[in-house]
Design a protein around this motif. Structure first.
Motif, PDB file in Angstrom:
ATOM      1  N   LEU A  36      -6.683   7.864  -0.774  1.00  0.00           N
ATOM      2  CA  LEU A  36      -6.717   6.840   0.271  1.00  0.00           C
ATOM      3  C   LEU A  36      -7.841   5.843   0.015  1.00  0.00           C
ATOM      4  O   LEU A  36      -7.677   4.626   0.197  1.00  0.00           O
ATOM      5  CB  LEU A  36      -6.890   7.497   1.640  1.00  0.00           C
ATOM      6  N   GLU A  37      -9.002   6.342  -0.408  1.00  0.00           N
ATOM      7  CA  GLU A  37     -10.134   5.445  -0.683  1.00  0.00           C
ATOM      8  C   GLU A  37      -9.812   4.515  -1.850  1.00  0.00           C
ATOM      9  O   GLU A  37     -10.167   3.327  -1.826  1.00  0.00           O
ATOM     10  CB  GLU A  37     -11.390   6.268  -0.961  1.00  0.00           C
ATOM     11  N   LEU A  60       0.844  -1.193   0.000  1.00  0.00           N
ATOM     12  CA  LEU A  60       0.000   0.000   0.000  1.00  0.00           C
ATOM     13  C   LEU A  60       0.877   1.240   0.000  1.00  0.00           C
ATOM     14  O   LEU A  60       1.935   1.270   0.629  1.00  0.00           O
ATOM     15  CB  LEU A  60      -0.911   0.001   1.223  1.00  0.00           C
ATOM     16  N   ARG A  61       0.421   2.271  -0.684  1.00  0.00           N
ATOM     17  CA  ARG A  61       1.200   3.501  -0.789  1.00  0.00           C
ATOM     18  C   ARG A  61       0.365   4.665  -0.232  1.00  0.00           C
ATOM     19  O   ARG A  61      -0.678   5.001  -0.798  1.00  0.00           O
ATOM     20  CB  ARG A  61       1.612   3.771  -2.247  1.00  0.00           C
ATOM     21  N   PHE A  62       0.817   5.222   0.874  1.00  0.00           N
ATOM     22  CA  PHE A  62       0.174   6.399   1.439  1.00  0.00           C
ATOM     23  C   PHE A  62       1.208   7.140   2.277  1.00  0.00           C
ATOM     24  O   PHE A  62       2.259   6.584   2.628  1.00  0.00           O
ATOM     25  CB  PHE A  62      -1.059   6.036   2.277  1.00  0.00           C
ATOM     26  N   THR A  63       0.909   8.367   2.590  1.00  0.00           N
ATOM     27  CA  THR A  63       1.856   9.195   3.334  1.00  0.00           C
ATOM     28  C   THR A  63       1.260   9.620   4.673  1.00  0.00           C
ATOM     29  O   THR A  63       0.039   9.600   4.864  1.00  0.00           O
ATOM     30  CB  THR A  63       2.231  10.463   2.544  1.00  0.00           C
ATOM     31  N   LEU A  64       2.135  10.014   5.587  1.00  0.00           N
ATOM     32  CA  LEU A  64       1.667  10.549   6.869  1.00  0.00           C
ATOM     33  C   LEU A  64       0.842  11.805   6.657  1.00  0.00           C
ATOM     34  O   LEU A  64      -0.114  12.070   7.393  1.00  0.00           O
ATOM     35  CB  LEU A  64       2.853  10.850   7.779  1.00  0.00           C
ATOM     36  N   ARG A  65       1.201  12.584   5.639  1.00  0.00           N
ATOM     37  CA  ARG A  65       0.442  13.803   5.359  1.00  0.00           C
ATOM     38  C   ARG A  65      -0.993  13.461   4.982  1.00  0.00           C
ATOM     39  O   ARG A  65      -1.942  14.111   5.431  1.00  0.00           O
ATOM     40  CB  ARG A  65       1.113  14.588   4.229  1.00  0.00           C
TER      41      ARG A  65
END
Length: 319
Positions: A43-44, A3-8
């Motif tokens: 994110l969704e 999965l690819r997501f950031t803290l921001r």
């Protein structure tokens, strides 16, 4: 598949979950609303779930899955912040995000100068400020939206602690033509029969009214406002007097009309200015340094934006 997501993106998710509005969340995290919307949509897509239900004119509501994701995202952000705090402790550097809330009645005369001096001393700190009423501050601290808050000692909950910076006694705010304007001081009984403009904020309003009750009288409230500068303008334009604890450095309303501040006699409970933090939360080096900084710069409640008002000396009895 990773999965690819950031803290921001997680920060934006938590903000929208807390406020139920992309626009308000964007204001809180200081980015554009389209950036927040794009992060939520990404994110969704990445997790292949619906996090929010979009209701026209009613904002966004978390789905059941969305609630779980927001809580997990909040925990991840907390852990990430602890890594940053640990790094600061190891290196002895004061840096990273610092989220400060301030009571709206004195945010204009306290926070900007404090922030400027602190950020010049510690340029690697990412300072974010929010102006709220006392109830909003308490809620924000519990939700970990803020690291600390500058406010008064008004019913501080048991899970929080208060670091006092100084006591600010109440004073009367009058226009130049007010019948009491020539007095050296006034009592609560003197004020009671005159029209009053009440600074009507959560906790603060109850405090002002309690001053009359303790003196055995009742105020004649003819107007209420949540904005201290609107209050000062109404007083300056002869709609009534008011009571405040913060005395701005300028003796004018924003329309240029002059105001007169007079001490109130009697043994009145002052508002105590200070810093509120969560009691059990670990305080990072940056938070501790800001508390120390405020203790130095606001010693005994003295600040360039706040004028102190002293009671006139008592006249010795004739002999």
């Amino acid at each position: 598949m990773a999965l690819r997501f950031t803290l921001r993106q997680l920060e934006y998710l938590v903000a929208v979950g807390d406020f139920g509005s992309v626009t308000e969340a964007a204001e809180r995290v200081n980015v554009s609303a389209p950036s927040v919307s794009a992060a939520i949509s990404q994110l969704e897509r990445e997790f292949r779930i619906t996090l929010f239900v979009r209701r026209h004119a009613h904002g966004l509501s978390l789905t059941q899955a969305g609630r779980s994701f927001v809580e997990q995202a909040r925990r991840i952000l907390t852990e990430a912040a602890q890594l940053n705090a640990l790094s600061n402790e190891v290196t002895g550097q004061v840096r990273g995000p610092l989220h400060v809330a301030c009571l709206m009645t004195f945010a204009q005369v306290v926070i900007p100068a404090l922030r400027r001096t602190f950020c010049e001393s510690y340029p690697e700190v990412e300072f974010a400020q929010n102006e709220l009423d006392h109830a909003g501050i308490i809620e924000g601290l519990r939700l970990a939206r803020f690291d600390l808050a500058l406010s008064y000692d008004l019913d501080i909950p048991s899970d929080m602690e208060f670091h006092e910076l100084g006591a600010l006694p109440p004073h009367a705010v009058l226009h130049e033509g007010h019948p009491l304007a020539g007095n050296d001081s006034v009592s609560m009984a003197d004020l009671a029969s005159h029209p009053m403009i009440l600074l009507d904020l959560p906790y603060s309003a109850s405090y002002f009214i309690s001053l009359f009750r303790d003196a055995g009288c009742s105020p004649n409230i003819v107007e209420r406002t949540r904005d201290i500068w609107v209050m000062r303008a109404l007083v300056a334009n002869r709609f009534g007097y008011s009571i405040a604890n913060i005395r701005p450095a300028i003796e004018l309303a924003l329309d240029g009309s002059r105001l007169i501040d007079i001490p109130i006699s009697g043994d009145l409970r002052p508002m105590r200015l200070g810093i509120i933090t969560m009691r059990e939360a670990a305080k990072s080096l940056t938070v501790r340094r800001f508390i120390e900084f405020c203790s130095e710069k606001l010693k005994d409640g003295v600040h360039p934006g706040i004028r102190r008002l002293s009671m006139p000396p008592e006249t010795p009895p004739e002999t």
